[in-house]
Design a protein around this motif. Structure first.
Motif, PDB file in Angstrom:
ATOM      1  N   ASN A 291       4.738  -2.082  -0.685  1.00  0.00           N
ATOM      2  CA  ASN A 291       5.539  -1.025   0.319  1.00  0.00           C
ATOM      3  C   ASN A 291       4.871   0.424   0.139  1.00  0.00           C
ATOM      4  O   ASN A 291       5.160   1.499  -0.022  1.00  0.00           O
ATOM      5  N   GLN A 292       3.207   0.344   0.141  1.00  0.00           N
ATOM      6  CA  GLN A 292       2.579   1.623   0.208  1.00  0.00           C
ATOM      7  C   GLN A 292       1.877   1.624   1.524  1.00  0.00           C
ATOM      8  O   GLN A 292       1.441   0.795   2.215  1.00  0.00           O
TER       9      GLN A 292
ATOM     10  N   SER B 266       6.391  16.781  -0.481  1.00  0.00           N
ATOM     11  CA  SER B 266       5.844  16.111  -1.492  1.00  0.00           C
ATOM     12  C   SER B 266       5.530  14.732  -1.300  1.00  0.00           C
ATOM     13  O   SER B 266       6.007  14.026  -0.386  1.00  0.00           O
ATOM     14  N   LEU B 267       4.402  14.283  -1.849  1.00  0.00           N
ATOM     15  CA  LEU B 267       3.938  13.073  -1.744  1.00  0.00           C
ATOM     16  C   LEU B 267       3.452  12.199  -3.086  1.00  0.00           C
ATOM     17  O   LEU B 267       3.213  13.098  -4.067  1.00  0.00           O
ATOM     18  N   THR B 268       3.599  11.149  -3.243  1.00  0.00           N
ATOM     19  CA  THR B 268       3.300  10.424  -4.263  1.00  0.00           C
ATOM     20  C   THR B 268       2.426   9.387  -4.019  1.00  0.00           C
ATOM     21  O   THR B 268       2.623   8.588  -3.133  1.00  0.00           O
TER      22      THR B 268
ATOM     23  N   PHE C 109      -3.980  14.608   5.113  1.00  0.00           N
ATOM     24  CA  PHE C 109      -4.118  14.006   3.946  1.00  0.00           C
ATOM     25  C   PHE C 109      -5.272  12.985   4.144  1.00  0.00           C
ATOM     26  O   PHE C 109      -4.883  11.937   5.084  1.00  0.00           O
ATOM     27  N   VAL C 110      -6.282  12.945   3.502  1.00  0.00           N
ATOM     28  CA  VAL C 110      -7.210  11.752   3.499  1.00  0.00           C
ATOM     29  C   VAL C 110      -7.076  11.041   2.228  1.00  0.00           C
ATOM     30  O   VAL C 110      -7.432  11.563   1.124  1.00  0.00           O
ATOM     31  N   LEU C 111      -6.932   9.634   2.477  1.00  0.00           N
ATOM     32  CA  LEU C 111      -6.768   8.606   1.455  1.00  0.00           C
ATOM     33  C   LEU C 111      -7.989   7.770   1.606  1.00  0.00           C
ATOM     34  O   LEU C 111      -8.307   6.972   2.363  1.00  0.00           O
ATOM     35  N   LYS C 112      -8.854   7.920   0.333  1.00  0.00           N
ATOM     36  CA  LYS C 112     -10.018   7.265  -0.053  1.00  0.00           C
ATOM     37  C   LYS C 112      -9.683   6.270  -0.998  1.00  0.00           C
ATOM     38  O   LYS C 112      -9.597   6.548  -2.143  1.00  0.00           O
ATOM     39  N   LYS C 113      -9.536   4.860  -0.627  1.00  0.00           N
ATOM     40  CA  LYS C 113      -9.494   3.925  -1.660  1.00  0.00           C
ATOM     41  C   LYS C 113      -8.133   4.256  -2.156  1.00  0.00           C
ATOM     42  O   LYS C 113      -8.038   3.977  -3.575  1.00  0.00           O
ATOM     43  N   ALA C 114      -7.266   5.021  -1.778  1.00  0.00           N
ATOM     44  CA  ALA C 114      -5.810   5.447  -2.456  1.00  0.00           C
ATOM     45  C   ALA C 114      -4.747   4.916  -1.442  1.00  0.00           C
ATOM     46  O   ALA C 114      -4.923   4.624  -0.188  1.00  0.00           O
ATOM     47  N   ALA C 115      -3.525   4.999  -1.875  1.00  0.00           N
ATOM     48  CA  ALA C 115      -2.239   4.425  -1.037  1.00  0.00           C
ATOM     49  C   ALA C 115      -1.256   5.706  -1.331  1.00  0.00           C
ATOM     50  O   ALA C 115      -1.084   6.294  -2.205  1.00  0.00           O
ATOM     51  N   LEU C 116      -0.650   5.611  -0.267  1.00  0.00           N
ATOM     52  CA  LEU C 116       0.479   6.683  -0.404  1.00  0.00           C
ATOM     53  C   LEU C 116       1.643   5.741  -0.643  1.00  0.00           C
ATOM     54  O   LEU C 116       2.124   4.804   0.094  1.00  0.00           O
ATOM     55  N   ASP C 117       2.491   6.321  -1.544  1.00  0.00           N
ATOM     56  CA  ASP C 117       3.816   5.584  -2.169  1.00  0.00           C
ATOM     57  C   ASP C 117       4.909   5.974  -1.625  1.00  0.00           C
ATOM     58  O   ASP C 117       6.027   5.339  -1.407  1.00  0.00           O
TER      59      ASP C 117
END
Length: 159
Positions: free
Chosen positions: A31-32, A54-56, A140-148
């Motif tokens: 669920n990311q 806010s973002l996690t 928001f730039v996600l590089k090999k990351a995930a938004l929870d």
């Protein structure tokens, strides 16, 4: 009374109501919010005054990165959130520290003519907003990351 939106878990499927994306994205089995591809994902939205955002996120390895890119008038501010440091070029600041297991969040407040960014619950930075600018373009730039998770809360000020 406040307005609150809190997306996490299966509710992350509603994230498209708040962000546009430059590449196809999906909500994975955890669920990311993640990308179909290995390329960075750029999520675009506008931040409005008198709200807290806010973002996690999850940074699984040393190559992971989240960039929060803000446009304040003619000035662009890029905040790089990485597993071992934060970097804010506009302030000539590079700060390295050991992250606690749960330190994976960033919050943004826009009050009157100031934007306040709270990183990892203990680092606070403040920027002036040009007069007449009500909405702040934000990526928001996600590089090999995930938004929870993504949370939005309207701030209430007593009159």
């Amino acid at each position: 009374m406040t307005e609150t939106i809190d997306l996490f878990g299966l509710q992350m499927r509603l994230i498209g109501n708040f962000f546009s994306s430059d590449v196809p994205v999906l909500v994975n089995t955890l669920n990311q919010l993640a990308s179909f591809r290995k390329d960075p994902v750029t999520l675009t939205t506008e931040l409005k005054k008198n709200y807290q955002y806010s973002l996690t996120y999850t940074l699984p390895n040393e190559e992971s990165k989240v960039i929060c890119r803000l446009q304040l008038g003619a000035e662009k501010i890029d905040i790089h959130l990485e597993p071992a440091r934060i970097t804010i070029p506009a302030l000539q600041l590079q700060h390295s520290f050991h992250l606690a297991k749960n330190d994976k969040s960033a919050a943004t407040f826009i009050v009157v003519d100031q934007m306040v960014i709270l990183l990892f619950k203990n680092e606070t930075y403040q920027f002036s907003i040009p007069s007449g600018q009500d909405d702040i373009p934000c990526q928001f730039v996600l590089k090999k990351a995930a938004l929870d998770a993504w949370e939005l809360v309207k701030l209430v000020h007593p009159t």
